[in-house]
Design a protein around this motif. Structure first.
Motif, PDB file in Angstrom:
ATOM      1  N   THR A 292       0.863  -1.170   0.000  1.00  0.00           N
ATOM      2  CA  THR A 292       0.000   0.000   0.000  1.00  0.00           C
ATOM      3  C   THR A 292       0.903   1.224   0.000  1.00  0.00           C
ATOM      4  OG1 THR A 292      -1.679  -1.167   1.255  1.00  0.00           O
ATOM      5  CG2 THR A 292      -1.811   1.232   1.237  1.00  0.00           C
ATOM      6  N   ILE A 293       0.665   2.136  -0.939  1.00  0.00           N
ATOM      7  CA  ILE A 293       1.473   3.353  -1.002  1.00  0.00           C
ATOM      8  C   ILE A 293       0.556   4.571  -0.996  1.00  0.00           C
ATOM      9  CG2 ILE A 293       3.356   2.241  -2.245  1.00  0.00           C
ATOM     10  CD1 ILE A 293       2.319   3.679  -4.788  1.00  0.00           C
TER      11      ILE A 293
ATOM     12  N   PRO B 166       0.770  11.715  -3.614  1.00  0.00           N
ATOM     13  CA  PRO B 166       0.156  13.042  -3.592  1.00  0.00           C
ATOM     14  C   PRO B 166      -1.000  13.071  -4.599  1.00  0.00           C
ATOM     15  CG  PRO B 166       2.544  13.211  -3.739  1.00  0.00           C
ATOM     16  CD  PRO B 166       2.182  11.768  -3.926  1.00  0.00           C
ATOM     17  N   GLU B 167      -1.988  13.882  -4.335  1.00  0.00           N
ATOM     18  CA  GLU B 167      -3.191  13.909  -5.173  1.00  0.00           C
ATOM     19  C   GLU B 167      -2.871  14.121  -6.650  1.00  0.00           C
ATOM     20  OE1 GLU B 167      -6.789  13.260  -6.417  1.00  0.00           O
ATOM     21  OE2 GLU B 167      -6.184  12.959  -4.343  1.00  0.00           O
ATOM     22  N   GLU B 168      -1.932  15.000  -6.946  1.00  0.00           N
ATOM     23  CA  GLU B 168      -1.579  15.270  -8.351  1.00  0.00           C
ATOM     24  C   GLU B 168      -1.020  14.021  -9.029  1.00  0.00           C
ATOM     25  OE1 GLU B 168      -0.945  17.048 -12.032  1.00  0.00           O
ATOM     26  OE2 GLU B 168      -2.267  17.567 -10.374  1.00  0.00           O
ATOM     27  N   GLN B 169      -0.157  13.280  -8.348  1.00  0.00           N
ATOM     28  CA  GLN B 169       0.392  12.059  -8.923  1.00  0.00           C
ATOM     29  C   GLN B 169      -0.684  10.995  -9.083  1.00  0.00           C
ATOM     30  OE1 GLN B 169       3.699  10.883  -6.477  1.00  0.00           O
ATOM     31  NE2 GLN B 169       5.059  12.446  -7.357  1.00  0.00           N
ATOM     32  N   ALA B 170      -1.572  10.893  -8.125  1.00  0.00           N
ATOM     33  CA  ALA B 170      -2.666   9.916  -8.204  1.00  0.00           C
ATOM     34  C   ALA B 170      -3.580  10.255  -9.384  1.00  0.00           C
ATOM     35  CB  ALA B 170      -3.456   9.899  -6.908  1.00  0.00           C
TER      36      ALA B 170
ATOM     37  N   ALA C 188      -3.601   5.534 -16.838  1.00  0.00           N
ATOM     38  CA  ALA C 188      -4.152   4.182 -16.845  1.00  0.00           C
ATOM     39  C   ALA C 188      -5.411   4.135 -17.705  1.00  0.00           C
ATOM     40  CB  ALA C 188      -4.462   3.728 -15.419  1.00  0.00           C
ATOM     41  N   GLU C 189      -6.265   5.142 -17.570  1.00  0.00           N
ATOM     42  CA  GLU C 189      -7.486   5.183 -18.374  1.00  0.00           C
ATOM     43  C   GLU C 189      -7.158   5.266 -19.855  1.00  0.00           C
ATOM     44  OE1 GLU C 189     -11.337   8.076 -18.979  1.00  0.00           O
ATOM     45  OE2 GLU C 189     -10.468   7.907 -16.964  1.00  0.00           O
TER      46      GLU C 189
ATOM     47  N   VAL D  87      -6.320   0.343 -18.823  1.00  0.00           N
ATOM     48  CA  VAL D  87      -6.060  -0.562 -17.711  1.00  0.00           C
ATOM     49  C   VAL D  87      -6.400   0.144 -16.406  1.00  0.00           C
ATOM     50  CG1 VAL D  87      -4.238  -1.826 -18.927  1.00  0.00           C
ATOM     51  CG2 VAL D  87      -3.634   0.160 -17.533  1.00  0.00           C
ATOM     52  N   THR D  88      -6.395  -0.609 -15.320  1.00  0.00           N
ATOM     53  CA  THR D  88      -6.627  -0.004 -14.010  1.00  0.00           C
ATOM     54  C   THR D  88      -5.323   0.634 -13.526  1.00  0.00           C
ATOM     55  OG1 THR D  88      -5.991  -1.965 -12.763  1.00  0.00           O
ATOM     56  CG2 THR D  88      -8.322  -1.799 -13.441  1.00  0.00           C
ATOM     57  N   PRO D  89      -5.417   1.563 -12.585  1.00  0.00           N
ATOM     58  CA  PRO D  89      -4.185   2.125 -12.021  1.00  0.00           C
ATOM     59  C   PRO D  89      -3.282   1.043 -11.415  1.00  0.00           C
ATOM     60  CG  PRO D  89      -6.048   3.497 -11.432  1.00  0.00           C
ATOM     61  CD  PRO D  89      -6.604   2.263 -12.081  1.00  0.00           C
ATOM     62  N   GLU D  90      -3.881   0.054 -10.791  1.00  0.00           N
ATOM     63  CA  GLU D  90      -3.091  -1.037 -10.205  1.00  0.00           C
ATOM     64  C   GLU D  90      -2.336  -1.820 -11.282  1.00  0.00           C
ATOM     65  OE1 GLU D  90      -6.378   0.074  -7.514  1.00  0.00           O
ATOM     66  OE2 GLU D  90      -6.331  -0.483  -9.622  1.00  0.00           O
ATOM     67  N   GLU D  91      -2.989  -2.095 -12.396  1.00  0.00           N
ATOM     68  CA  GLU D  91      -2.318  -2.798 -13.498  1.00  0.00           C
ATOM     69  C   GLU D  91      -1.187  -1.953 -14.068  1.00  0.00           C
ATOM     70  OE1 GLU D  91      -5.828  -5.544 -15.431  1.00  0.00           O
ATOM     71  OE2 GLU D  91      -5.905  -3.368 -15.766  1.00  0.00           O
ATOM     72  N   MET D  92      -1.420  -0.657 -14.188  1.00  0.00           N
ATOM     73  CA  MET D  92      -0.395   0.247 -14.696  1.00  0.00           C
ATOM     74  C   MET D  92       0.830   0.225 -13.784  1.00  0.00           C
ATOM     75  SD  MET D  92       0.507   2.645 -16.941  1.00  0.00           S
ATOM     76  CE  MET D  92      -0.893   3.480 -17.663  1.00  0.00           C
ATOM     77  N   LEU D  93       0.611   0.302 -12.476  1.00  0.00           N
ATOM     78  CA  LEU D  93       1.722   0.257 -11.529  1.00  0.00           C
ATOM     79  C   LEU D  93       2.436  -1.083 -11.566  1.00  0.00           C
ATOM     80  CD1 LEU D  93       0.163   2.095  -8.466  1.00  0.00           C
ATOM     81  CD2 LEU D  93       1.969   2.931  -9.975  1.00  0.00           C
TER      82      LEU D  93
END
Length: 65
Positions: free
Chosen positions: A5-6, A9-13, A20-21, A25-31
């Motif tokens: 779990t990380i 910052p809001e801008e990076q998220a 990812a969109e 893919v999902t953000p998790e898949e991208m990471l």
């Protein structure tokens, strides 16, 4: 499989969600993909650098041997 779990910052998220969109893919898949790529690079980079140095200095190494 481990779970991490990380906090971002809001801008990076926001940027992660957007990228990812765009990739479909999902953000998790991208990471996950990005981390897998990053973890394989160090060995490849070292091998490339070592091959370059050996090739560049081949004659010097031959004389020193």
């Amino acid at each position: 499989m481990d779970t991490f779990t990380i906090e971002l910052p809001e801008e990076q998220a926001r940027r992660l969600r957007e990228q990812a969109e765009e990739a479909g893919v999902t953000p998790e898949e991208m990471l996950r993909f990005t981390i897998q790529e990053w973890l394989t690079r160090p060995g490849q980079d070292f091998a490339r650098a070592a091959a370059y140095v050996l090739q560049k200095n081949r004659e010097l190494y031959r004389r020193l041997a």
